[in-house]
Design an enzyme around this catalytic site. Structure first.
Site, PDB file in Angstrom:
ATOM      1  CD  GLU A 262      -2.964  -3.700  13.043  1.00 41.92           C
ATOM      2  OE1 GLU A 262      -3.016  -2.889  13.585  1.00 41.92           O
ATOM      3  OE2 GLU A 262      -4.003  -3.553  12.595  1.00 41.92           O
TER       4      GLU A 262
ATOM      5  CG  ASN B  59      -6.559  -6.276  11.193  1.00 43.53           C
ATOM      6  OD1 ASN B  59      -7.133  -5.694  12.352  1.00 43.53           O
ATOM      7  ND2 ASN B  59      -5.262  -5.505  10.476  1.00 43.53           N
TER       8      ASN B  59
ATOM      9  CD  GLU C  10      -6.039   0.882  16.766  1.00 39.34           C
ATOM     10  OE1 GLU C  10      -6.010  -0.123  15.711  1.00 39.34           O
ATOM     11  OE2 GLU C  10      -7.045   0.606  17.048  1.00 39.34           O
TER      12      GLU C  10
HETATM   13  P1  C2E Z   1      -6.945  -0.970  12.198  1.00 35.88           P
HETATM   14  O1  C2E Z   1      -7.136  -3.298  12.454  1.00 35.88           O
HETATM   15  O2  C2E Z   1      -7.287  -0.848  13.816  1.00 35.88           O
HETATM   16  O3  C2E Z   1      -5.177  -1.143  11.461  1.00 35.88           O
HETATM   17  C1  C2E Z   1      -4.820   0.322  12.025  1.00 35.88           C
HETATM   18  C2  C2E Z   1      -4.692   1.223  11.343  1.00 35.88           C
HETATM   19  O4  C2E Z   1      -4.357   2.234  11.832  1.00 35.88           O
HETATM   20  C3  C2E Z   1      -4.071   1.033  10.458  1.00 35.88           C
HETATM   21  O5  C2E Z   1      -4.716   1.544   8.809  1.00 35.88           O
HETATM   22  C4  C2E Z   1      -3.038   1.781  10.190  1.00 35.88           C
HETATM   23  O6  C2E Z   1      -2.369   2.216   9.165  1.00 35.88           O
HETATM   24  C5  C2E Z   1      -3.399   3.334  10.563  1.00 35.88           C
HETATM   25  N1  C2E Z   1      -1.890   3.649  11.416  1.00 35.88           N
HETATM   26  C6  C2E Z   1      -1.408   3.143  12.335  1.00 35.88           C
HETATM   27  N2  C2E Z   1      -0.830   4.482  12.350  1.00 35.88           N
HETATM   28  C7  C2E Z   1      -1.320   5.402  12.589  1.00 35.88           C
HETATM   29  C8  C2E Z   1      -1.616   6.735  12.697  1.00 35.88           C
HETATM   30  O7  C2E Z   1      -0.472   6.922  14.244  1.00 35.88           O
HETATM   31  N3  C2E Z   1      -2.017   7.664  12.923  1.00 35.88           N
HETATM   32  C9  C2E Z   1      -3.178   7.143  12.347  1.00 35.88           C
HETATM   33  N4  C2E Z   1      -4.474   8.544  11.646  1.00 35.88           N
HETATM   34  N5  C2E Z   1      -3.882   5.786  11.402  1.00 35.88           N
HETATM   35  C10 C2E Z   1      -2.299   5.559  11.940  1.00 35.88           C
HETATM   36  P2  C2E Z   1      -5.252   0.921   7.538  1.00 35.88           P
HETATM   37  O8  C2E Z   1      -3.797   0.161   7.207  1.00 35.88           O
HETATM   38  O9  C2E Z   1      -5.757   1.595   6.517  1.00 35.88           O
HETATM   39  O10 C2E Z   1      -6.289  -0.272   8.074  1.00 35.88           O
HETATM   40  C11 C2E Z   1      -7.261   0.264   8.149  1.00 35.88           C
HETATM   41  C12 C2E Z   1      -8.275  -0.923   8.914  1.00 35.88           C
HETATM   42  O11 C2E Z   1      -8.246  -1.362   7.948  1.00 35.88           O
HETATM   43  C13 C2E Z   1      -7.515  -1.598   9.633  1.00 35.88           C
HETATM   44  O12 C2E Z   1      -7.762  -1.482  11.037  1.00 35.88           O
HETATM   45  C14 C2E Z   1      -8.244  -2.780   9.938  1.00 35.88           C
HETATM   46  O13 C2E Z   1      -9.358  -2.787  10.543  1.00 35.88           O
HETATM   47  C15 C2E Z   1      -8.665  -3.184   8.442  1.00 35.88           C
HETATM   48  N6  C2E Z   1      -7.963  -3.796   8.256  1.00 35.88           N
HETATM   49  C16 C2E Z   1      -6.364  -3.894   7.632  1.00 35.88           C
HETATM   50  N7  C2E Z   1      -6.015  -4.718   7.076  1.00 35.88           N
HETATM   51  C17 C2E Z   1      -7.517  -6.045   7.405  1.00 35.88           C
HETATM   52  C18 C2E Z   1      -6.938  -7.103   7.118  1.00 35.88           C
HETATM   53  O14 C2E Z   1      -5.756  -7.663   5.885  1.00 35.88           O
HETATM   54  N8  C2E Z   1      -8.060  -7.709   7.040  1.00 35.88           N
HETATM   55  C19 C2E Z   1      -8.965  -7.011   7.785  1.00 35.88           C
HETATM   56  N9  C2E Z   1     -10.315  -7.991   7.921  1.00 35.88           N
HETATM   57  N10 C2E Z   1      -9.032  -5.768   7.951  1.00 35.88           N
HETATM   58  C20 C2E Z   1      -8.028  -4.980   8.100  1.00 35.88           C
HETATM   59 MG    MG Z   2      -6.083  -4.385  13.445  1.00 31.54          MG
HETATM   60 MG    MG Z   3      -7.577  -1.122  15.405  1.00 30.06          MG
END
Ligand code: C2E
Ligand code: MG
Ligand code: MG
Length: 547
Positions: free
Chosen positions: A329, A388, A506
């Site tokens: 991802e 995303n 996830e």
């Molecule tokens: P998401 O799409 O559900 O992405 C998964 C999130 O879980 C990511 O957080 C990832 O770093 C985190 N994660 C991965 N493994 C683990 C784990 O083992 N434990 C925990 N607690 N978390 C884990 P991240 O990178 O902080 O992104 C948060 C959210 O921000 C994403 O959730 C997504 O909704 C949004 N996001 C990130 N990048 C983009 C993007 O390019 N465009 C859009 N529209 N939204 C984005």
């Molecule tokens: Mg996602």
């Molecule tokens: Mg997610």
């Protein structure tokens, strides 16, 4: 004719005289006592313009009639002009107390009677017009403009007075309309309005927009917890527990426009939307500072895109059975020159609100496709990399074309770029989302529902939306510690499997969670247990090692 006037007098001569005076201007009806008059009012299908009432009559007299009319038709607002020879000193006061509008003595003076009637009807018409302008037709509460005016008048009249403005937001309301129909939605709103009226009788109340109410408490001193205590547990005709958030903003004097105060109250309410343990917030310095920071970030985005501060990081998705990489991802990272490394949580929700996410997402899609193309050209083993797609993108009618053009330009196959759309987008506009998903799939894209299970729309969404996969929200794996949590997660994973929908889990953080998934036959898992999100070069190396 200007309307219908009911003449109530026991003396037939008086009735005839009055009827003659009104002839040509009004239709008239006649009754010989209060009881007969009341019966005529009950039978009317269209409202009477006015009633001319004698006070002294055998049977039900004028006073008793006024009382009964007020009791039976409290809101009819029919003007009653008392016309009587009763010269008792307190007759006039008594009649006015009982709700009479005006008082005329005998003998009759035709021009005076006609003029008074005309004035009263004119006043009533003006009041009705004002009511229409400043009231919300669905609930009868003030509308936004009416509310602004009321509160402004209050603040102007009493400059020292504190007024607390409260925004009451109902969440997921669009979903109620979509699932149960607009009539049910309207009824929920009407009932909410009635409850607010009953519970907060000292407040000025309004419906601001579809699912947002406003209250103003003159005198201030409103406590968030107290307010919430009076609202919590309200059910509605659907038996749904719709989430409610309260935002409070204190006001004094007229320096800040009421519209801005209401916006601030709304901002306070919005600030806790993703907090399930928190139901009210006060607009204060912390919120003000956060708004300033957000504004700053919004201003910074353009430069960040130009100067390479934004990067795509990649987090592998692995097969729990083999540990091999089956996908990845793309996740945005922002290396901000003064604020350091920012997590998407610090700016993605903000950019969704101000729509800058459209720009950010396009950057991420392009960045990801360029990396995919580079790996393809270098002959690296490649896996699908999902991106995303924000809830804001879903409203772009040509989303499928935009994405298709990008992939064609860079020579990437559709199935190499699965699209993750967050489940909560379903709440905004299910019909639009459905349409978008259909178009994307028709164009050859794989669509996955992100954060599945994080909201309450999930199960509906799953049966109604044609998706190619779901990403199970990490909260289910966190709940594995309890027996009930484990049982629930197991059932959910099995149910998704039964529906034939591929699933990625996830937030896998432990060996225990990984083996749980393995045991249930899950083929794709993502989380720190396997690998964290990493920059492009590190991901390339990881991929070469693990494929
Ligand atoms: P998401 O799409 O559900 O992405 C998964 C999130 O879980 C990511 O957080 C990832 O770093 C985190 N994660 C991965 N493994 C683990 C784990 O083992 N434990 C925990 N607690 N978390 C884990 P991240 O990178 O902080 O992104 C948060 C959210 O921000 C994403 O959730 C997504 O909704 C949004 N996001 C990130 N990048 C983009 C993007 O390019 N465009 C859009 N529209 N939204 C984005
Ligand atoms: Mg996602
Ligand atoms: Mg997610």
């Amino acid at each position: 004719m200007a309307g219908t006037v009911l003449i109530v007098d026991d003396n037939p001569v008086n009735r005839t005289v009055l009827a003659n005076i009104l002839k040509g201007e009004y239709e008239t009806l006649q009754a010989a006592d209060g009881a007969e008059a009341l019966e005529l009012v009950r039978q009317r299908t269209s409202p009477l313009s006015a009633i001319l009432l004698d006070l002294i009559m055998p049977g039900m007299d004028g006073y008793a009639f006024l009382e009964a009319l007020g009791r039976e038709f409290p809101r009819a607002g029919i003007p009653v002009i008392v016309v009587t020879g009763d010269t008792e000193a307190d007759a006039e006061v008594r009649a006015l107390d009982l709700g009479a509008t005006d008082f005329l003595g005998k003998p009759y003076r035709p021009r005076v009677i006609l003029a008074r009637l005309k004035n009263i009807l004119q006043l009533r018409e003006n009041a009705a017009r004002l009511h229409r302008v400043e009231r919300d037709s669905l609930t009868g509460l003030y509308n936004q403009e009416g509310f602004y005016q009321q509160v402004e008048t209050l603040l102007r009249r009493e400059p020292g007075l504190e007024v607390d403005i409260v925004a009451v937001d109902i969440g997921n309301f669009k979903l109620v309309n979509a699932l149960y129909g607009v009539n049910v939605g309207d009824e929920v709103l009407r009932q909410t309005a009635r409850r607010l009226q009953k519970q907060f009788s000292r407040a000025i109340l309004a419906r601001r927009t579809a699912d947002q109410f406003l209250m103003a408490f003159p005198g201030g001193g409103v406590g968030g917890e107290e307010l919430w205590d009076q609202i919590r547990g309200w059910t509605n005709p659907l038996g749904l527990n719709l989430p409610v958030r309260l935002g409070i903003c204190a006001a004094r004097g007229t320096a800040v426009p009421v519209s801005v105060l209401c916006d601030n109250a709304k901002i306070a309410a919005d600030s806790i939307w993703n907090r399930y343990d928190c139901h009210w917030a006060v607009y204060d310095d912390a919120i003000r500072t956060r708004l300033e920071t957000e504004q700053q970030l919004a201003d910074d985005l353009e430069a960040a895109l130009q100067t390479g501060q934004l990067e795509a990081w990649y987090q592998p998705k692995c097969d729990p059975a083999t540990g091999k990489v089956v996908g990845a991802e793309a996740l945005v990272r922002w290396n901000h020159p003064t604020r350091g490394s920012l997590s998407p949580d610090a700016f993605v929700p903000l950019f969704e609100r101000n729509r800058l996410i459209l720009k950010l997402d396009r950057f991420m899609w392009e960045r990801t496709c360029r990396d995919l193309a580079a790996w393809q050209q270098a002959g690296h083993p490649a896996v699908p990399v999902s991106v995303n797609v924000s809830r804001v993108d879903v409203y772009q009618r040509d989303l499928a074309e935009q994405l298709g053009a990008l992939l064609d330009r860079l020579g990437i196959r559709r199935d190499m770029l699965p699209l993750e759309i967050t489940e909560s987008a379903y709440c905004d506009d299910p019909a639009q989302l459905n349409d978008t998903i259909r178009r994307l799939r028709h164009a050859g894209f794989r669509v996955e529902m992100d954060d599945f299970g994080s909201g309450w729309s999930s199960l509906n969404a799953l049966t109604e939306l044609p998706v190619d996969g779901v990403k199970l929200d990490r909260k289910f794996l966190q709940d594995l510690e309890t027996e009930q949590g484990e049982r629930f997660a197991r059932h959910l994973v099995e149910m998704i499997g039964d529906l034939g929908i591929p699933m990625t889990a996830e937030g896998v953080e432990s060996a225990r969670q990984a083996s749980f998934l393995r045991e249930l036959g899950c083929r794709s898992a993502q989380g720190l247990y396997y690998a964290p999100p990493m920059p492009r070069e590190r991901f390339e190396a990881y991929l070469l090692e693990r494929l």
